[in-house]
Scaffold this motif. Structure first.
Motif, PDB file in Angstrom:
ATOM      1  N   GLY A  25     -15.864 -17.393   4.610  1.00 43.07           N
ATOM      2  CA  GLY A  25     -16.576 -18.151   5.645  1.00 43.07           C
ATOM      3  C   GLY A  25     -17.732 -17.381   6.264  1.00 43.07           C
ATOM      4  O   GLY A  25     -18.192 -17.710   7.355  1.00 43.07           O
ATOM      5  N   ILE A  26     -18.188 -16.351   5.544  1.00 47.06           N
ATOM      6  CA  ILE A  26     -19.273 -15.511   6.078  1.00 47.06           C
ATOM      7  C   ILE A  26     -20.558 -15.849   5.328  1.00 47.06           C
ATOM      8  O   ILE A  26     -20.586 -15.858   4.094  1.00 47.06           O
ATOM      9  CB  ILE A  26     -18.944 -14.009   5.910  1.00 47.06           C
ATOM     10  N   ARG A  27     -21.617 -16.163   6.084  1.00 45.53           N
ATOM     11  CA  ARG A  27     -22.900 -16.527   5.489  1.00 45.53           C
ATOM     12  C   ARG A  27     -23.890 -15.378   5.643  1.00 45.53           C
ATOM     13  O   ARG A  27     -23.780 -14.573   6.583  1.00 45.53           O
ATOM     14  CB  ARG A  27     -23.446 -17.786   6.168  1.00 45.53           C
ATOM     15  N   ALA A  28     -24.861 -15.291   4.724  1.00 46.65           N
ATOM     16  CA  ALA A  28     -25.892 -14.247   4.801  1.00 46.65           C
ATOM     17  C   ALA A  28     -27.238 -14.862   4.440  1.00 46.65           C
ATOM     18  O   ALA A  28     -27.363 -15.513   3.398  1.00 46.65           O
ATOM     19  CB  ALA A  28     -25.564 -13.108   3.832  1.00 46.65           C
ATOM     20  N   ASN A  29     -28.224 -14.682   5.306  1.00 46.63           N
ATOM     21  CA  ASN A  29     -29.546 -15.262   5.085  1.00 46.63           C
ATOM     22  C   ASN A  29     -30.618 -14.313   5.610  1.00 46.63           C
ATOM     23  O   ASN A  29     -30.307 -13.323   6.289  1.00 46.63           O
ATOM     24  CB  ASN A  29     -29.653 -16.610   5.819  1.00 46.63           C
ATOM     25  N   ALA A  30     -31.867 -14.636   5.289  1.00 45.19           N
ATOM     26  CA  ALA A  30     -32.983 -13.807   5.774  1.00 45.19           C
ATOM     27  C   ALA A  30     -34.154 -14.694   6.182  1.00 45.19           C
ATOM     28  O   ALA A  30     -34.342 -15.784   5.647  1.00 45.19           O
ATOM     29  CB  ALA A  30     -33.424 -12.834   4.686  1.00 45.19           C
ATOM     30  N   VAL A  31     -34.934 -14.188   7.119  1.00 43.25           N
ATOM     31  CA  VAL A  31     -36.204 -14.818   7.491  1.00 43.25           C
ATOM     32  C   VAL A  31     -37.313 -13.899   6.972  1.00 43.25           C
ATOM     33  O   VAL A  31     -37.246 -12.681   7.143  1.00 43.25           O
ATOM     34  CB  VAL A  31     -36.315 -14.983   9.020  1.00 43.25           C
ATOM     35  N   ALA A  32     -38.312 -14.501   6.326  1.00 46.52           N
ATOM     36  CA  ALA A  32     -39.449 -13.729   5.803  1.00 46.52           C
ATOM     37  C   ALA A  32     -40.697 -14.065   6.627  1.00 46.52           C
ATOM     38  O   ALA A  32     -41.332 -15.091   6.375  1.00 46.52           O
ATOM     39  CB  ALA A  32     -39.675 -14.058   4.336  1.00 46.52           C
ATOM     40  N   PRO A  33     -41.029 -13.210   7.596  1.00 47.26           N
ATOM     41  CA  PRO A  33     -42.234 -13.499   8.384  1.00 47.26           C
ATOM     42  C   PRO A  33     -43.490 -13.292   7.540  1.00 47.26           C
ATOM     43  O   PRO A  33     -43.528 -12.448   6.641  1.00 47.26           O
ATOM     44  CB  PRO A  33     -42.195 -12.449   9.508  1.00 47.26           C
ATOM     45  N   GLY A  34     -44.528 -14.086   7.868  1.00 47.02           N
ATOM     46  CA  GLY A  34     -45.877 -13.745   7.401  1.00 47.02           C
ATOM     47  C   GLY A  34     -46.455 -12.752   8.390  1.00 47.02           C
ATOM     48  O   GLY A  34     -45.711 -12.068   9.098  1.00 47.02           O
ATOM     49  N   ALA A  35     -47.777 -12.650   8.453  1.00 53.15           N
ATOM     50  CA  ALA A  35     -48.407 -11.747   9.421  1.00 53.15           C
ATOM     51  C   ALA A  35     -48.098 -12.271  10.828  1.00 53.15           C
ATOM     52  O   ALA A  35     -48.490 -13.382  11.191  1.00 53.15           O
ATOM     53  CB  ALA A  35     -49.909 -11.702   9.199  1.00 53.15           C
ATOM     54  N   VAL A  36     -47.369 -11.477  11.595  1.00 53.47           N
ATOM     55  CA  VAL A  36     -46.920 -11.929  12.917  1.00 53.47           C
ATOM     56  C   VAL A  36     -48.030 -11.691  13.941  1.00 53.47           C
ATOM     57  O   VAL A  36     -48.603 -10.593  14.013  1.00 53.47           O
ATOM     58  CB  VAL A  36     -45.622 -11.192  13.333  1.00 53.47           C
ATOM     59  N   PHE A  37     -48.334 -12.717  14.715  1.00 53.01           N
ATOM     60  CA  PHE A  37     -49.393 -12.636  15.723  1.00 53.01           C
ATOM     61  C   PHE A  37     -48.867 -11.963  16.984  1.00 53.01           C
ATOM     62  O   PHE A  37     -47.787 -12.290  17.476  1.00 53.01           O
ATOM     63  CB  PHE A  37     -49.890 -14.052  16.055  1.00 53.01           C
ATOM     64  N   VAL A  38     -49.655 -11.016  17.478  1.00 47.50           N
ATOM     65  CA  VAL A  38     -49.355 -10.395  18.770  1.00 47.50           C
ATOM     66  C   VAL A  38     -50.570 -10.637  19.666  1.00 47.50           C
ATOM     67  O   VAL A  38     -51.697 -10.283  19.278  1.00 47.50           O
ATOM     68  CB  VAL A  38     -49.087  -8.879  18.611  1.00 47.50           C
ATOM     69  N   PRO A  39     -50.385 -11.267  20.833  1.00 46.67           N
ATOM     70  CA  PRO A  39     -51.533 -11.581  21.686  1.00 46.67           C
ATOM     71  C   PRO A  39     -52.311 -10.331  22.104  1.00 46.67           C
ATOM     72  O   PRO A  39     -51.717  -9.280  22.388  1.00 46.67           O
ATOM     73  CB  PRO A  39     -50.892 -12.240  22.913  1.00 46.67           C
ATOM     74  N   THR A  40     -53.640 -10.451  22.112  1.00 45.25           N
ATOM     75  CA  THR A  40     -54.501  -9.387  22.629  1.00 45.25           C
ATOM     76  C   THR A  40     -55.473 -10.041  23.616  1.00 45.25           C
ATOM     77  O   THR A  40     -55.526 -11.261  23.719  1.00 45.25           O
ATOM     78  CB  THR A  40     -55.326  -8.738  21.503  1.00 45.25           C
ATOM     79  N   GLU A  41     -56.269  -9.212  24.296  1.00 49.08           N
ATOM     80  CA  GLU A  41     -57.264  -9.777  25.216  1.00 49.08           C
ATOM     81  C   GLU A  41     -58.246 -10.659  24.468  1.00 49.08           C
ATOM     82  O   GLU A  41     -58.616 -11.742  24.917  1.00 49.08           O
ATOM     83  CB  GLU A  41     -58.020  -8.643  25.909  1.00 49.08           C
ATOM     84  N   GLU A  42     -58.635 -10.190  23.268  1.00 53.60           N
ATOM     85  CA  GLU A  42     -59.632 -10.933  22.498  1.00 53.60           C
ATOM     86  C   GLU A  42     -59.057 -12.241  21.963  1.00 53.60           C
ATOM     87  O   GLU A  42     -59.728 -13.266  21.941  1.00 53.60           O
ATOM     88  CB  GLU A  42     -60.110 -10.049  21.335  1.00 53.60           C
ATOM     89  N   HIS A  43     -57.807 -12.187  21.513  1.00 56.93           N
ATOM     90  CA  HIS A  43     -57.144 -13.374  20.948  1.00 56.93           C
ATOM     91  C   HIS A  43     -55.805 -13.580  21.651  1.00 56.93           C
ATOM     92  O   HIS A  43     -54.762 -13.162  21.161  1.00 56.93           O
ATOM     93  CB  HIS A  43     -56.898 -13.196  19.443  1.00 56.93           C
ATOM     94  N   PRO A  44     -55.789 -14.235  22.812  1.00 57.88           N
ATOM     95  CA  PRO A  44     -54.522 -14.427  23.535  1.00 57.88           C
ATOM     96  C   PRO A  44     -53.586 -15.412  22.857  1.00 57.88           C
ATOM     97  O   PRO A  44     -52.386 -15.379  23.078  1.00 57.88           O
ATOM     98  CB  PRO A  44     -54.964 -14.950  24.907  1.00 57.88           C
ATOM     99  N   GLU A  45     -54.125 -16.301  22.011  1.00 55.72           N
ATOM    100  CA  GLU A  45     -53.298 -17.318  21.345  1.00 55.72           C
ATOM    101  C   GLU A  45     -53.550 -17.274  19.845  1.00 55.72           C
ATOM    102  O   GLU A  45     -54.693 -17.061  19.424  1.00 55.72           O
ATOM    103  CB  GLU A  45     -53.682 -18.723  21.830  1.00 55.72           C
ATOM    104  N   PRO A  46     -52.508 -17.529  19.027  1.00 56.66           N
ATOM    105  CA  PRO A  46     -52.765 -17.660  17.592  1.00 56.66           C
ATOM    106  C   PRO A  46     -53.486 -18.981  17.359  1.00 56.66           C
ATOM    107  O   PRO A  46     -53.302 -19.927  18.101  1.00 56.66           O
ATOM    108  CB  PRO A  46     -51.365 -17.706  16.983  1.00 56.66           C
ATOM    109  N   GLY A  47     -54.307 -19.057  16.383  1.00 54.59           N
ATOM    110  CA  GLY A  47     -54.996 -20.323  16.133  1.00 54.59           C
ATOM    111  C   GLY A  47     -55.836 -20.229  14.899  1.00 54.59           C
ATOM    112  O   GLY A  47     -55.972 -19.149  14.313  1.00 54.59           O
ATOM    113  N   PRO A  48     -56.406 -21.344  14.481  1.00 53.84           N
ATOM    114  CA  PRO A  48     -57.226 -21.345  13.275  1.00 53.84           C
ATOM    115  C   PRO A  48     -58.349 -20.323  13.400  1.00 53.84           C
ATOM    116  O   PRO A  48     -58.957 -20.208  14.460  1.00 53.84           O
ATOM    117  CB  PRO A  48     -57.785 -22.774  13.237  1.00 53.84           C
ATOM    118  N   GLY A  49     -58.568 -19.579  12.358  1.00 55.54           N
ATOM    119  CA  GLY A  49     -59.673 -18.632  12.370  1.00 55.54           C
ATOM    120  C   GLY A  49     -59.279 -17.235  12.787  1.00 55.54           C
ATOM    121  O   GLY A  49     -59.992 -16.273  12.536  1.00 55.54           O
TER     122      GLY A  49
END
Ligand SMILES: NC(=O)c1ccc[n+]([C@@H]2O[C@H](COP(=O)([O-])OP(=O)(O)OC[C@H]3O[C@@H](n4cnc5c(N)ncnc54)[C@H](O)[C@@H]3O)[C@@H](O)[C@H]2O)c1
Length: 269
Positions: free
Chosen positions: A185-209
């Motif tokens: 009854g034990i399951r094993a899985n993984a999540v594969a992130p792409g490039a993870v966004f971290v907010p900066t002053e220049e780019h506070p939100e992830p978005g197109p471009g």
């Protein structure tokens, strides 16, 4: 209201500390698990970082303990699992977010850099899941294991060969664990992130471009945490051995990469 089945579950989050400017995937995972009702052991090399996450969990009304140690060592993995079991009375969920890339072109990649990457990204997951899996098997009440892989373990990984190979190992590890531990009854899985966004002053939100390779928008730490918590919830009770890319669609892009001017020409054909 959807019942995630997390209430009272006894959980490890390995790599629960946040060290800005890195994304803080472990911190978000610990907070989200606790929000779902789980009791969370914040495990980290660094006591202050683990304690900071545990304090946030507690401040939000959740339950958290701090356990420190280096998961690249088998005896440490065993001790950490034993400490959590002693504190909580058992273990139902084990999430491992630890990992880090080292950079270099393959012909020039050093043996030391290879060994470090494989130990940090693959061996420690194996050691922790081995120890947690043993505990869950003995307990006899099922359980969920979830790791952070990377799209680099699914696609090629130019400029960080060892990281990609190690993450491909994580993708494989959850398949094997799924078959070996499924009968318990034990399951094993993984999540594969792409490039993870971290907010900066220049780019506070992830978005197109912001990141040209990501069609939707880049994932943030919370998006990765949501995938991990899904795998450990009752929503995923029939899901095991899988790796879920959380990458804003980056890893399924077509091979054509048409420039806009060429699209105009093609539409006229
Ligand atoms: N940033 C990205 O774009 C990206 C992309 C794909 C995958 N990932 C994956 O995300 C994960 C890292 O997430 P993050 O950057 O938020 O976390 P992080 O690297 O900041 O690490 C979180 C915590 O893990 C602890 N830790 C490291 N080694 C340890 C060990 N041996 N034993 C115990 N604790 C240890 C650190 O002390 C730290 O507090 C990795 O698995 C990485 O491969 C990141």
């Amino acid at each position: 209201m959807i019942d995630l089945g997390l209430t009272g579950k006894r959980a490890i989050v390995a790599g629960a500390g946040h060290r800005p400017p890195r994304p803080g995937i472990g911190r978000q995972t610990a907070l989200l698990l606790a929000e779902g009702g789980a009791r969370v052991a914040c495990v980290d090399l660094d006591e202050a970082r683990a304690a900071a996450t545990a304090a946030e969990v507690t401040a939000a009304g959740g339950e958290a303990i701090v356990v420190t140690g280096d998961l690249r060592r088998a005896d440490e993995a065993d001790r950490i699992v034993a400490e959590v079991v002693a504190a909580f009375g058992g273990l139902d969920i084990c999430i491992d977010i630890i990992g880090e890339a080292t950079w270099g072109i393959t012909p020039d990649f050093t043996e030391d850099a290879w060994d470090w990457a494989v130990e940090t990204n693959l061996k420690q997951v194996f050691l922790l899941f081995q120890s947690a899996g043993r505990q869950m098997r003995t307990q006899g009440t099922g359980g969920a294991l979830a790791a952070v892989a990377s799209v680099d373990g699914i696609m090629g990984s130019p400029v960080h060969v060892a990281y990609g190979c190690a993450k491909a190992g994580v993708v494989h590890l959850v398949k094997t664990l799924s078959e070996e531990l499924g009968p318990y009854g034990i399951r094993a899985n993984a999540v594969a992130p792409g490039a993870v966004f971290v907010p900066t002053e220049e780019h506070p939100e992830p978005g197109p471009g912001v990141h040209a390779a990501t069609p939707l928008r880049q994932p943030q730490a919370l998006d990765i945490a949501r995938g991990l918590v899904f795998f450990c919830s009752d929503l995923a009770w029939a899901v095991s051995g899988q790796t879920l890319p959380v990458d804003g669609g980056a890893s399924v892009k077509g091979v054509w990469d048409f420039p806009p001017a060429q699209i105009e020409t093609l539409l006229k054909l």
